[in-house]
Design an enzyme around this catalytic site. Structure first.
Site, mmCIF file in Angstrom:
data_model
loop_
_atom_site.group_PDB
_atom_site.id
_atom_site.type_symbol
_atom_site.label_atom_id
_atom_site.label_comp_id
_atom_site.label_asym_id
_atom_site.label_seq_id
_atom_site.Cartn_x
_atom_site.Cartn_y
_atom_site.Cartn_z
ATOM 1 C CB ALA A 19 4.710 -7.807 -5.527
ATOM 2 C CE1 TYR B 258 3.857 9.742 -14.206
ATOM 3 C CE2 TYR B 258 5.216 8.523 -15.632
ATOM 4 C CZ TYR B 258 4.260 8.599 -14.677
ATOM 5 O OH TYR B 258 4.135 7.392 -13.916
ATOM 6 C CE LYS C 108 11.047 -3.099 -7.687
ATOM 7 N NZ LYS C 108 10.491 -2.603 -6.539
ATOM 8 C CE LYS C 109 8.768 -6.833 -12.817
ATOM 9 N NZ LYS C 109 7.552 -6.727 -13.246
ATOM 10 C CB ILE D 295 13.768 -7.958 0.642
ATOM 11 C CG1 ILE D 295 13.753 -8.186 1.994
ATOM 12 C CG2 ILE D 295 13.494 -9.298 -0.270
ATOM 13 C CD1 ILE D 295 14.697 -9.308 2.421
ATOM 14 C CD GLU D 296 11.671 -4.561 -4.437
ATOM 15 O OE1 GLU D 296 10.409 -5.234 -4.598
ATOM 16 O OE2 GLU D 296 11.933 -3.546 -4.515
ATOM 17 C CD GLU E 150 -2.146 -27.200 -12.721
ATOM 18 O OE1 GLU E 150 -3.178 -27.861 -13.078
ATOM 19 O OE2 GLU E 150 -1.179 -27.522 -13.158
ATOM 20 C CG HIS F 148 -1.876 -29.517 -16.046
ATOM 21 N ND1 HIS F 148 -1.480 -29.710 -14.825
ATOM 22 C CD2 HIS F 148 -1.528 -30.574 -16.688
ATOM 23 C CE1 HIS F 148 -0.639 -30.642 -14.780
ATOM 24 N NE2 HIS F 148 -0.629 -31.352 -16.008
ATOM 25 C CB SER G 127 2.640 7.512 -9.004
ATOM 26 O OG SER G 127 3.857 6.946 -9.354
ATOM 27 N N GLY H 290 5.161 13.013 -1.505
ATOM 28 C CA GLY H 290 6.320 11.719 -1.606
ATOM 29 C C GLY H 290 7.138 11.611 -0.212
ATOM 30 N NE ARG I 190 14.079 -2.738 13.920
ATOM 31 C CZ ARG I 190 13.662 -1.355 14.129
ATOM 32 N NH1 ARG I 190 14.415 -0.700 15.335
ATOM 33 N NH2 ARG I 190 12.397 -1.042 13.729
ATOM 34 C CB CYS J 82 7.015 5.053 -8.955
ATOM 35 S SG CYS J 82 6.453 3.703 -10.043
ATOM 36 N N GLY K 71 18.630 -3.488 6.759
ATOM 37 C CA GLY K 71 17.114 -3.324 6.519
ATOM 38 C C GLY K 71 16.791 -4.417 5.718
ATOM 39 C CB CYS L 115 8.114 0.822 -8.943
ATOM 40 S SG CYS L 115 7.344 1.876 -7.778
ATOM 41 C CE1 TYR M 169 6.564 -3.990 -0.447
ATOM 42 C CE2 TYR M 169 6.526 -3.188 1.913
ATOM 43 C CZ TYR M 169 5.875 -3.845 0.581
ATOM 44 O OH TYR M 169 4.500 -3.947 0.915
HETATM 45 P P1 NDP Z 1 10.659 -0.859 5.017
HETATM 46 O O1 NDP Z 1 9.829 -0.125 6.201
HETATM 47 O O2 NDP Z 1 9.905 -1.766 4.132
HETATM 48 O O3 NDP Z 1 11.831 -1.612 5.804
HETATM 49 C C1 NDP Z 1 12.572 -0.973 6.847
HETATM 50 C C2 NDP Z 1 13.713 -2.108 7.204
HETATM 51 O O4 NDP Z 1 14.496 -1.028 7.953
HETATM 52 C C3 NDP Z 1 13.209 -3.006 8.184
HETATM 53 O O5 NDP Z 1 14.002 -3.925 8.068
HETATM 54 C C4 NDP Z 1 13.301 -2.389 9.594
HETATM 55 O O6 NDP Z 1 13.174 -3.273 10.746
HETATM 56 C C5 NDP Z 1 14.420 -1.750 9.323
HETATM 57 N N1 NDP Z 1 14.830 -0.604 10.477
HETATM 58 C C6 NDP Z 1 13.861 0.479 10.445
HETATM 59 N N2 NDP Z 1 14.365 1.354 11.583
HETATM 60 C C7 NDP Z 1 15.394 0.508 11.952
HETATM 61 C C8 NDP Z 1 16.270 0.973 13.418
HETATM 62 N N3 NDP Z 1 16.052 1.853 13.993
HETATM 63 N N4 NDP Z 1 17.211 -0.033 13.389
HETATM 64 C C9 NDP Z 1 17.477 -1.040 12.781
HETATM 65 N N5 NDP Z 1 16.609 -1.589 11.616
HETATM 66 C C10 NDP Z 1 15.617 -0.474 11.263
HETATM 67 O O7 NDP Z 1 11.456 0.406 4.238
HETATM 68 P P2 NDP Z 1 12.192 0.310 2.999
HETATM 69 O O8 NDP Z 1 13.222 1.336 3.163
HETATM 70 O O9 NDP Z 1 12.626 -0.907 2.501
HETATM 71 O O10 NDP Z 1 11.126 0.826 2.110
HETATM 72 C C11 NDP Z 1 10.301 1.943 2.081
HETATM 73 C C12 NDP Z 1 9.077 1.796 1.631
HETATM 74 O O11 NDP Z 1 8.906 1.688 0.203
HETATM 75 C C13 NDP Z 1 8.228 0.558 1.944
HETATM 76 O O12 NDP Z 1 7.959 0.403 3.391
HETATM 77 C C14 NDP Z 1 7.253 0.491 0.679
HETATM 78 O O13 NDP Z 1 6.131 0.931 1.242
HETATM 79 C C15 NDP Z 1 7.907 1.065 -0.626
HETATM 80 N N6 NDP Z 1 8.515 0.275 -1.318
HETATM 81 C C16 NDP Z 1 7.674 -0.658 -1.948
HETATM 82 C C17 NDP Z 1 8.196 -1.739 -2.608
HETATM 83 C C18 NDP Z 1 7.322 -2.486 -3.601
HETATM 84 O O14 NDP Z 1 6.092 -2.246 -3.620
HETATM 85 N N7 NDP Z 1 7.912 -3.738 -4.273
HETATM 86 C C19 NDP Z 1 9.886 -1.660 -3.051
HETATM 87 C C20 NDP Z 1 10.145 -0.819 -2.610
HETATM 88 C C21 NDP Z 1 9.906 0.303 -1.688
HETATM 89 P P3 NDP Z 1 11.784 -3.618 11.480
HETATM 90 O O15 NDP Z 1 11.104 -4.487 10.224
HETATM 91 O O16 NDP Z 1 12.323 -4.101 12.750
HETATM 92 O O17 NDP Z 1 11.116 -2.119 11.778
#
Ligand code: NDP
Length: 465
Positions: free
Chosen positions: A352, A102, A54-55, A192-193, A451, A446, A18, A152, A210, A46, A186, A51, A189
């Protein structure tokens, strides 16, 4: 370069993601002679492994909910069956289409495309080696007055026994079948997604993290509401724990946690952060310095410690979001080739997370704002209209963080349907420095959830007193 021969191009961008593509296109538009080197896929993470796919998968995962929710509205619908292979094929077709877009955008802008892995030979010379992207491409050597590194980042695996048995976001988009049981390590982002995606598609999901709440760094109220929403989605959360080893037992995997529990899964997804991609770039042939965690050191104008070499996007590991990389690429090209300067604040970059329901934020969390001064907090939690009939237990939470002295909105946070769409508009208000009174005099639409953001009259609490 040792001799004074003119360079082949004014600007060479390494990486057609990107940020790199935007930088190359804008620079070419300003009249620079530009080349881009790419060895993996046009459009970068992306478009290919982030992105966009994923979406699409989040959207795929939500149709089951729509069918179930429709019963409350009088529909007699059956859930039907889900075809993973069909989704992946459709997603791949769309990505392929975007790859082509692209390439044609770059070509139309007059950018020269180099297909292959790029490596520095010296601070002005790059050599490319053919890769899987086009094995027939010829190795090339090109000299450039300026070079932008936009390579990247890549997923990071935890250094535990059996880490290689886990997949990362690089592999998750091309799994041959939908796993029945998924263990995700983990809760950032990606964790969770994908927990949301797999749960929505019918897999049973264990989410291991953790902290006591998911999504460290987001507002605490949002994190608490997300924790509740994850439970409502049927995902099992293993908070305050980390994996110690992964083992393979036939087709299944066992993940051992540091609390002694053992989880069984058909697929283990490690979503434990990403690291800047600088290996095999030949940085040692230049004076570019990297930090201990591998990011390229840059100044406020994106210039590395080697003059004439710049870095943008995830390789600088600051705020790793696609629109940030795009903005950086654009700003850099404008500054270098149009003598225009522009900056933006990381404080007002919206973000987001596409869980179901999604969450979105702009500006400061309550904790961050309270550290800067006394803060008024406005909170609203309600059941959205759709779920009064669907019967689904899903709440929306909205929050405004207001600096008490200036009455400026310094943060807005939401978890609930359409939160990212809504937050994009609110980000304008927060970036513009609007005050609570501006929100109060705005007429709502509304009936919408949005709102609520302009009708929160009663302060919930004061923070940072
Ligand atoms: P994140 O940094 O968001 O999350 C990493 C996760 O791994 C956290 O829960 C972290 O825990 C855990 N973790 C890291 N190191 C360890 C460890 N040594 N032991 C146990 N747990 C650990 O990274 P992601 O891989 O989820 O995503 C990478 C990046 O990509 C994001 O930060 C974001 O910038 C980008 N992204 C953006 C999206 C969006 O805009 N919607 C979607 C997907 C990715 P803790 O919090 O305790 O460090």
């Amino acid at each position: 370069m040792s001799d004074k021969k003119p360079c082949d191009v004014d600007l060479l961008v390494i990486g057609a993601g990107s940020g790199g593509v935007r930088c190359a296109r804008i620079a070419a538009g300003h009249g620079a002679r530009v080349a881009v080197a790419e060895g993996r896929h046009w459009g970068g993470t992306c478009v290919n492994l982030g992105c966009v796919p994923k979406k699409l998968m989040v959207q795929a995962s939500e149709y089951g909910d729509y069918v179930a929710d429709s019963h409350g509205f009088g529909w007699n619908t059956e859930p039907g069956t889900f075809d993973w292979a069909k989704l992946i094929a459709a997603k791949d077709r769309e990505i392929h289409r975007l790859n082509g877009i692209y390439v044609s955008m770059l070509e139309k802008a007059g950018v020269r495309l180099l297909t292959g892995h790029a490596r520095f030979e010296d601070a002005h010379t790059i050599v490319t080696t053919p890769t899987g992207l086009d094995p027939k491409a010829k190795p090339e050597r090109i000299t450039a007055e300026r070079i932008v590194i936009a390579t990247g980042s890549a997923p990071t695996r935890l250094p535990i026994v059996g880490a290689d048995l886990a997949i990362t976001s690089d592999e998750v988009f091309s799994l041959p079948a939908l796993p029945r049981r998924v263990c995700i390590i983990g809760a950032g982002y990606i964790g969770i997604e994908f927990a949301g995606i797999f749960a929505g598609l019918g897999a049973s999901v264990d989410l291991v993290y953790r902290q006591d709440l998911p999504l460290r760094g987001f507002d605490e109220d949002l994190r608490t509401a997300l924790h509740e929403a994850i439970g409502q989605r049927g995902i099992t959360q293993h908070e305050k724990t980390s994996p110690t080893r992964i083992e393979c037992d036939g087709d299944a995997f066992t993940v051992t946690l540091d609390n002694g529990n053992r989880l069984t899964a058909d697929c283990v997804l490690m979503a434990t952060g990403r690291h800047p991609k600088t290996e095999k770039l030949g940085l040692e042939t230049t004076r570019i310095r990297t930090t201990e965690d591998g990011r390229i050191e840059i100044d406020r104008h994106f210039e590395a410690t080697q003059p004439g070499i710049f870095a943008i996007g995830d390789v600088t590991n600051r705020l790793n979001l696609t629109p940030v990389a795009i903005a950086e690429g654009h700003i850099l090209a404008d500054r270098l080739y149009a003598d225009r300067s522009r900056e933006w604040s990381f404080d007002t970059t919206p973000k987001a997370v596409f869980f179901t329901p999604p969450l979105a934020s702009v500006g400061l969390t309550e904790t961050e704002a309270a550290e800067r001064g006394t803060t008024d907090i406005y909170l609203s939690k309600f059941r959205p209209m759709r779920h009064t009939l669907s019967g689904r237990e899903r709440r929306t939470l909205m929050k405004l963080v207001v600096d008490q002295a200036t009455q400026k909105i310094v943060g807005a946070h939401m978890i609930g349907e359409d939160a990212p769409e809504l937050m994009q508009g609110l980000a304008i208000a927060v970036t513009a420095g609007l005050r609570k009174a501006d929100f109060d005099r705005t007429i709502g639409i509304h009936p919408t959830s949005g709102e609520e953001f302009v009708t929160m009259r009663t302060r919930t609490r004061v923070s940072g007193d």
